[in-house]
Design an enzyme around this catalytic site. Structure first.
Site, short mmCIF file in Angstrom:
data_model
loop_
_atom_site.label_atom_id
_atom_site.label_comp_id
_atom_site.label_asym_id
_atom_site.label_seq_id
_atom_site.Cartn_x
_atom_site.Cartn_y
_atom_site.Cartn_z
N GLY A 187 43.59 35.97 37.72
CA GLY A 187 42.28 35.29 36.59
C GLY A 187 43.24 35.90 34.79
O GLY A 187 44.19 36.76 35.15
N GLY A 207 42.02 37.00 30.95
CA GLY A 207 40.44 37.12 30.38
C GLY A 207 41.46 37.38 28.36
O GLY A 207 42.81 37.25 28.38
N GLU A 265 41.71 40.35 27.69
CA GLU A 265 42.36 41.78 27.67
C GLU A 265 43.74 41.41 28.26
O GLU A 265 44.82 41.93 27.58
CB GLU A 265 41.74 43.07 27.89
N GLY A 266 43.92 40.32 29.26
CA GLY A 266 45.34 40.63 29.58
C GLY A 266 44.83 39.34 31.14
O GLY A 266 44.38 39.16 31.44
N ALA A 267 45.57 40.14 32.08
CA ALA A 267 45.47 39.35 33.23
C ALA A 267 45.75 39.48 34.57
O ALA A 267 45.73 40.87 33.76
CB ALA A 267 46.92 37.45 33.36
N VAL A 268 45.44 39.80 34.99
CA VAL A 268 45.35 39.95 36.90
C VAL A 268 46.24 38.52 37.60
O VAL A 268 45.69 37.74 37.87
CB VAL A 268 43.65 39.92 37.41
N LYS A 296 46.76 45.00 36.61
CA LYS A 296 46.18 43.69 35.79
C LYS A 296 46.73 44.24 34.79
O LYS A 296 47.28 45.61 34.33
CB LYS A 296 44.92 44.38 35.62
N ASP A 350 28.84 50.33 31.75
CA ASP A 350 28.65 49.42 31.40
C ASP A 350 28.08 48.04 32.95
O ASP A 350 28.15 47.37 33.12
CB ASP A 350 29.95 48.22 31.31
#
Ligand SMILES: [Zn+2]
Length: 457
Positions: A23, A25, A27-30, A42, A143
């Site tokens: 994945g 997004g 912020e970065g990736a996994v 991550k 959250d």
């Protein structure tokens, strides 16, 4: 975007190789870890801030506890070739699906084909267990949103986005959770500055109650209804003004239950009372029902389900005089649970027994070494351990100082090993109170309202 990283190592200096990308997004990736397919990395787009690295370091101190049974818990930091913190190690949650897929018949059919209301009751109980396990460690989820909860086929759940949790700092101010999804945020926080407010488990249990309500009440948000006053009543405003649509005082608050919904009278009085308490204005309650109280009530509900004589796919509370799902299906034409009876019964009975075994095997989420002998679900092992070993607290600070970090990362954490979260969460998520207003002005409204993921009709 994640920059090209020539060399990543764990905290012991062992090299880590990136496998498949799971994945990506803002912020970065996994990535799956090439050497261990059950583990993921991550990787942030930029080096971590001191605070974020410190938070992850504190979180990893719990990685050997049973908390991993309820969460995708980080097990360590990932460093780059310059020794800067660039990410974290976490387990892959295989086959986990976002919890909102359980809300409506169409998504249930697609993602959880054997799920019926009994399954929903058990998932609700397991979500409450997961919340209780986090709270037992002295942490706050903060959250709360359905994009951060994955459900497995056996009804167990995994909380993800753990690095956004609020974590305690022994002798200091907690490292905060600064993000939220408004429709799961308690009314008292709707105008609060999330980048400075300290959250509590009582804040979490508002979101927990919303989530359980949506699971048990066919995906409906408890604050989505017909407003009898002038103008519109968005869910966020209804929450802030304590306008619980399904409660005993809904009419007093100018709210009416929408069509094609079931009344809360189908629920046992013990469960309905918890919803009333969770959504009551502060003047009418002392504290919201805890995760533990929800577990107890939902376990009792699960043990007292009736099996419909007319439709074997229907389970409902024994306290109800008639099967509410027969009535609902007849009046709306919507088939709620349509798994063929024979197949369903055989498959589900097996899964149900496994689930009971799993639950029975988790009497306490925290190992005895971290829990005071007589304590129950409200303990703070970080503080306890720190009191015994002051070096624990200082170790985190020292690590943070030693780590070279770059610019601040966006605080929104939108990671999941399964990245198929509800799009509306990306729309409504906010980083701070101020940012939220600007973002909400720009972004389109949720495209999935019809699915019930955010309470749309
Ligand atoms: Zn029925």
């Amino acid at each position: 975007m994640v920059p090209a990283l020539s060399r990543l190592v764990d905290e012991q200096g062992r090299p880590l190789r990136l496998g498949d990308k799971l994945g990506e997004g803002g912020e970065g990736a996994v990535f799956r870890l090439a050497e261990h397919s059950s583990q993921a990395i991550k990787v942030y787009a930029s080096p971590l801030t001191v605070e974020r690295a410190q938070k992850i370091k504190i979180l990893t101190q719990f990685s050997q506890t049973d908390i991993g049974r309820f969460t995708a818990w980080p097990s360590g930091l990932v460093l780059d070739e310059k020794g800067r913190a660039r990410g974290l190690l976490l387990p892959v949650v295989e086959h986990g699906k976002d919890i909102h897929h359980l809300y409506t018949p169409s998504s249930r059919r697609k993602h959880f084909s054997t799920a019926n209301w009994r399954f929903l009751v058990h998932v609700s109980g397991n979500v409450a267990r997961a919340f209780g396990a986090v709270h037992a460690l002295g942490l706050v989820i903060g959250d709360v949103n359905p994009g951060s909860i994955l459900v497995l086929g056996d009804g167990t759940v995994r909380l993800i986005d753990v690095d956004s949790f609020q974590v305690p700092v022994p002798g200091g101010r907690p490292l905060l959770c600064t993000v939220a999804v408004h429709i799961f945020l308690p009314p008292e926080l709707h105008q609060a500055p999330l980048d400075s407010v300290v959250r509590t488990p009582d804040h979490d249990t508002f979101g927990l109650a919303v989530m359980i309500f949506q699971l048990l009440m066919l995906g409906r948000h408890p604050y989505a209804g017909r407003f009898l006053g002038a103008g519109e009543m968005p869910i966020e405003r209804a929450i802030a003004e304590h306008r619980f649509v399904f409660g005993a005082h809904a009419a007093d608050r100018q709210m009416q239950r929408p069509p094609n919904t079931v009344a809360m009278e189908i629920l046992p009085s013990s469960v309905a009372a918890l919803f009333e308490s969770a959504f009551a204005p502060p003047a009418h309650r002392r504290q919201r029902p805890s995760a533990r109280e929800w577990v107890q009530a939902l376990d009792q509900l699960a043990a007292e389900l009736a099996h419909c004589r007319r439709n074997p796919t229907h389970y409902y509370p024994r306290s109800a005089s008639l099967c509410p799902w027969c009535d609902f299906e007849q009046s709306t034409g919507v088939l709620l649970f349509d798994v063929p009876a024979t197949t369903f019964t055989q498959r589900y009975e097996g899964e149900y027994r496994q689930l009971v075994d799993l639950i029975a095997a988790v009497p306490r989420p925290v190992p005895a070494t971290l829990v005071a002998a007589t304590s129950d679900i409200v303990v703070n092992p970080v503080a306890q351990e720190a009191a015994k070993t002051p070096g624990l607290a200082w170790g985190s600070y020292v690590l943070g100082i030693l780590l070279m970090v770059g610019g601040a990362l966006p605080t929104t954490s939108r990671w999941a090993v399964d990245p198929s979260w509800c799009r509306c969460l990306g729309v409504w998520r906010r980083r701070t109170q101020k940012a939220s207003e600007a973002v909400d002005q720009r972004l389109p409204r949720c495209q999935e309202r019809r699915s019930g993921c955010c309470g749309g009709a």
